[in-house]
Design an enzyme around this catalytic site. Structure first.
Site, PDB file in Angstrom:
ATOM      1  N   ARG A  88      11.695  40.744  35.691  1.00  0.00           N
ATOM      2  CA  ARG A  88      12.469  41.874  35.160  1.00  0.00           C
ATOM      3  C   ARG A  88      12.225  43.141  35.981  1.00  0.00           C
ATOM      4  O   ARG A  88      13.134  43.930  36.211  1.00  0.00           O
ATOM      5  CB  ARG A  88      12.104  42.121  33.689  1.00  0.00           C
ATOM      6  CG  ARG A  88      12.648  41.038  32.774  1.00  0.00           C
ATOM      7  CD  ARG A  88      12.365  41.319  31.322  1.00  0.00           C
ATOM      8  NE  ARG A  88      13.047  42.527  30.838  1.00  0.00           N
ATOM      9  CZ  ARG A  88      12.756  43.132  29.701  1.00  0.00           C
ATOM     10  NH1 ARG A  88      11.797  42.650  28.915  1.00  0.00           N
ATOM     11  NH2 ARG A  88      13.414  44.206  29.316  1.00  0.00           N
ATOM     12  N   VAL A 136      13.301  50.004  28.607  1.00  0.00           N
ATOM     13  CA  VAL A 136      12.022  49.992  29.312  1.00  0.00           C
ATOM     14  C   VAL A 136      12.247  50.009  30.821  1.00  0.00           C
ATOM     15  O   VAL A 136      11.307  49.865  31.591  1.00  0.00           O
ATOM     16  CB  VAL A 136      11.185  48.754  28.902  1.00  0.00           C
ATOM     17  CG1 VAL A 136      10.773  48.841  27.439  1.00  0.00           C
ATOM     18  CG2 VAL A 136      11.951  47.456  29.151  1.00  0.00           C
ATOM     19  N   HIS A 140      10.007  52.351  23.598  1.00  0.00           N
ATOM     20  CA  HIS A 140       9.440  50.998  23.734  1.00  0.00           C
ATOM     21  C   HIS A 140       8.613  50.829  25.000  1.00  0.00           C
ATOM     22  O   HIS A 140       8.344  49.713  25.421  1.00  0.00           O
ATOM     23  CB  HIS A 140      10.562  49.952  23.675  1.00  0.00           C
ATOM     24  CG  HIS A 140      11.221  49.879  22.330  1.00  0.00           C
ATOM     25  ND1 HIS A 140      12.413  49.217  22.097  1.00  0.00           N
ATOM     26  CD2 HIS A 140      10.857  50.400  21.128  1.00  0.00           C
ATOM     27  CE1 HIS A 140      12.742  49.337  20.825  1.00  0.00           C
ATOM     28  NE2 HIS A 140      11.830  50.058  20.221  1.00  0.00           N
ATOM     29  N   PRO A 171      31.248  49.242  23.186  1.00  0.00           N
ATOM     30  CA  PRO A 171      32.493  48.456  23.204  1.00  0.00           C
ATOM     31  C   PRO A 171      32.638  47.558  21.978  1.00  0.00           C
ATOM     32  O   PRO A 171      33.749  47.128  21.660  1.00  0.00           O
ATOM     33  CB  PRO A 171      32.381  47.612  24.477  1.00  0.00           C
ATOM     34  CG  PRO A 171      31.052  47.868  25.073  1.00  0.00           C
ATOM     35  CD  PRO A 171      30.332  48.912  24.285  1.00  0.00           C
TER      36      PRO A 171
HETATM   37  P1  NAD Z   1      20.847  44.953  22.657  1.00  0.00           P
HETATM   38  O1  NAD Z   1      20.739  44.134  23.890  1.00  0.00           O
HETATM   39  O2  NAD Z   1      20.442  44.397  21.369  1.00  0.00           O
HETATM   40  O3  NAD Z   1      22.364  45.473  22.488  1.00  0.00           O
HETATM   41  C1  NAD Z   1      23.086  46.041  23.536  1.00  0.00           C
HETATM   42  C2  NAD Z   1      24.265  46.810  22.953  1.00  0.00           C
HETATM   43  O4  NAD Z   1      24.943  47.438  24.028  1.00  0.00           O
HETATM   44  C3  NAD Z   1      25.297  45.952  22.236  1.00  0.00           C
HETATM   45  O5  NAD Z   1      25.656  46.549  21.017  1.00  0.00           O
HETATM   46  C4  NAD Z   1      26.495  45.926  23.192  1.00  0.00           C
HETATM   47  O6  NAD Z   1      27.742  45.866  22.506  1.00  0.00           O
HETATM   48  C5  NAD Z   1      26.333  47.244  23.898  1.00  0.00           C
HETATM   49  N1  NAD Z   1      26.875  47.292  25.242  1.00  0.00           N
HETATM   50  C6  NAD Z   1      27.022  46.280  26.141  1.00  0.00           C
HETATM   51  N2  NAD Z   1      27.541  46.743  27.294  1.00  0.00           N
HETATM   52  C7  NAD Z   1      27.710  48.089  27.128  1.00  0.00           C
HETATM   53  C8  NAD Z   1      28.200  49.125  27.964  1.00  0.00           C
HETATM   54  N3  NAD Z   1      28.589  48.893  29.230  1.00  0.00           N
HETATM   55  N4  NAD Z   1      28.240  50.394  27.465  1.00  0.00           N
HETATM   56  C9  NAD Z   1      27.844  50.647  26.206  1.00  0.00           C
HETATM   57  N5  NAD Z   1      27.373  49.705  25.366  1.00  0.00           N
HETATM   58  C10 NAD Z   1      27.302  48.432  25.827  1.00  0.00           C
HETATM   59  O7  NAD Z   1      20.078  46.278  23.002  1.00  0.00           O
HETATM   60  P2  NAD Z   1      19.217  47.273  22.129  1.00  0.00           P
HETATM   61  O8  NAD Z   1      19.998  47.719  20.932  1.00  0.00           O
HETATM   62  O9  NAD Z   1      18.751  48.287  23.087  1.00  0.00           O
HETATM   63  O10 NAD Z   1      17.974  46.449  21.594  1.00  0.00           O
HETATM   64  C11 NAD Z   1      17.245  45.535  22.360  1.00  0.00           C
HETATM   65  C12 NAD Z   1      15.806  45.921  22.682  1.00  0.00           C
HETATM   66  O11 NAD Z   1      15.487  45.244  23.878  1.00  0.00           O
HETATM   67  C13 NAD Z   1      15.610  47.373  22.993  1.00  0.00           C
HETATM   68  O12 NAD Z   1      14.819  47.908  22.032  1.00  0.00           O
HETATM   69  C14 NAD Z   1      14.958  47.458  24.371  1.00  0.00           C
HETATM   70  O13 NAD Z   1      13.609  47.841  24.273  1.00  0.00           O
HETATM   71  C15 NAD Z   1      14.953  46.065  24.889  1.00  0.00           C
HETATM   72  N6  NAD Z   1      15.768  45.886  26.132  1.00  0.00           N
HETATM   73  C16 NAD Z   1      15.708  46.815  27.117  1.00  0.00           C
HETATM   74  C17 NAD Z   1      16.476  46.655  28.262  1.00  0.00           C
HETATM   75  C18 NAD Z   1      16.411  47.719  29.323  1.00  0.00           C
HETATM   76  O14 NAD Z   1      15.400  48.384  29.445  1.00  0.00           O
HETATM   77  N7  NAD Z   1      17.504  47.927  30.080  1.00  0.00           N
HETATM   78  C19 NAD Z   1      17.294  45.538  28.431  1.00  0.00           C
HETATM   79  C20 NAD Z   1      17.323  44.586  27.400  1.00  0.00           C
HETATM   80  C21 NAD Z   1      16.557  44.793  26.253  1.00  0.00           C
END
Ligand code: NAD
Ligand code: ZN
Length: 261
Positions: free
Chosen positions: A78, A111, A132, A230
């Protein structure tokens, strides 16, 4: 990411822009969706990380106790993924907002550190609150010492990184399922949400607590909630305005000086 992204509703954009213009304090609450357009997979969407891995094997203290090598391999992967990505238009527009306006707090569940990278590039006056933790942080499982950014790659999987102070195993400095959030960070996020006139919620499935409850503090204090996603979420019914679009499409339009630009 969602395949079908309907056009932005001009009425909803105008309403959301008016709410933001009138707000003295704004809290921005972001989830994995804001980083999707940077190429960082979400957990629950199509192609989400949990489709290929079981959360309980990888992102729990029990999973780490059972197989720390597997967990470190996953986190090293990751980290590599995130290092190949860059903040997108939404991260940059929000970073400029915290540079240009007082009273704006970004609180992220992510994260990946992309908000912090954008904030540094913009010269923002405040750094995001990372609820987180951060993929590049590490902590000792025995003495809890913060060991900073320790490199973990395939060469070190055989030995795994150890604490310099006590020799204990180092673990990723992120909050796992079933663990408590840092009370200081959560306290500051809760206060920012409670005092905000507007909560702008971007790309969160609103399923992971306590992060998912923060917008409720804004509502309880009489503030408005703008949701950018979305897809519908459990928060959609409580939102004052919903922008059914990706973060990269909606956020720059929402925050641009000239919305028609
Ligand atoms: P989630 O993965 O549960 O949900 C993602 C949300 O983003 C969905 O509701 C989806 O419809 C929406 N989405 C998808 N593409 C999008 C876009 N282009 N623009 C706007 N919205 C969009 O994520 P969460 O609610 O953050 O919960 C998951 C947990 O996992 C978090 O607490 C986080 O700590 C962790 N996580 C972090 C990362 C990261 O750091 N990038 C990635 C995956 C998970
Ligand atoms: Zn230690």
């Amino acid at each position: 990411m969602t395949d079908v992204v309907p056009d932005l509703d001009p009425g909803a954009i105008a309403q959301a822009r008016a709410l933001l213009a009138d707000a003295r304090r704004i809290v921005v609450l972001t989830g994995a969706g804001i980083s999707a357009e940077s190429g960082v997979p979400t957990f629950r969407g199509a192609g989400g990380l949990w489709k290929t891995f079981r959360a309980e094997d990888l992102a729990t203290p029990q999973g780490f106790a059972r197989d720390p090598r597997l967990v470190w391999e996953w986190y090293a992967w990751r980290r590599t993924l995130v290092l190949q990505c860059a903040p997108n238009l939404a991260h940059h527009a929000l970073a400029r907002l915290t540079r240009d306006r007082a009273g704006v707090t970004i609180v992220t569940q992510n994260v990946d550190g992309l908000h912090a990278r954008a904030a540094r590039e913009a010269g923002a006056r405040t750094m995001p609150l990372e609820l987180h933790g951060n993929l590049f942080a590490t902590r000792c499982i025995d003495c809890a010492r913060d060991a900073g950014d320790v490199q973990v790659d395939s060469a070190s999987f055989a030995t795994l990184p150890r604490c310099r102070a006590c020799g204990g195993l180092l673990r990723p400095g992120v909050v796992w399922f079933g663990e408590s959030l840092d009370p200081g960070v959560l306290g500051r996020a809760t206060e920012a949400a409670a005092l905000a006139d507007v909560a702008l919620v971007v790309g969160s499935s609103a399923l992971v607590h306590p992060a998912a409850g923060l917008a409720g503090h804004t509502r309880a204090g009489g503030g408005a909630v703008i949701e950018v996603n979305p897809d519908a979420t459990p928060l959609t019914g409580q939102a004052t305005v919903t922008l059914r679009a990706t973060a990269g499409a909606a956020i720059p339009r929402l925050l641009a000086a000239d919305p028609s630009a």
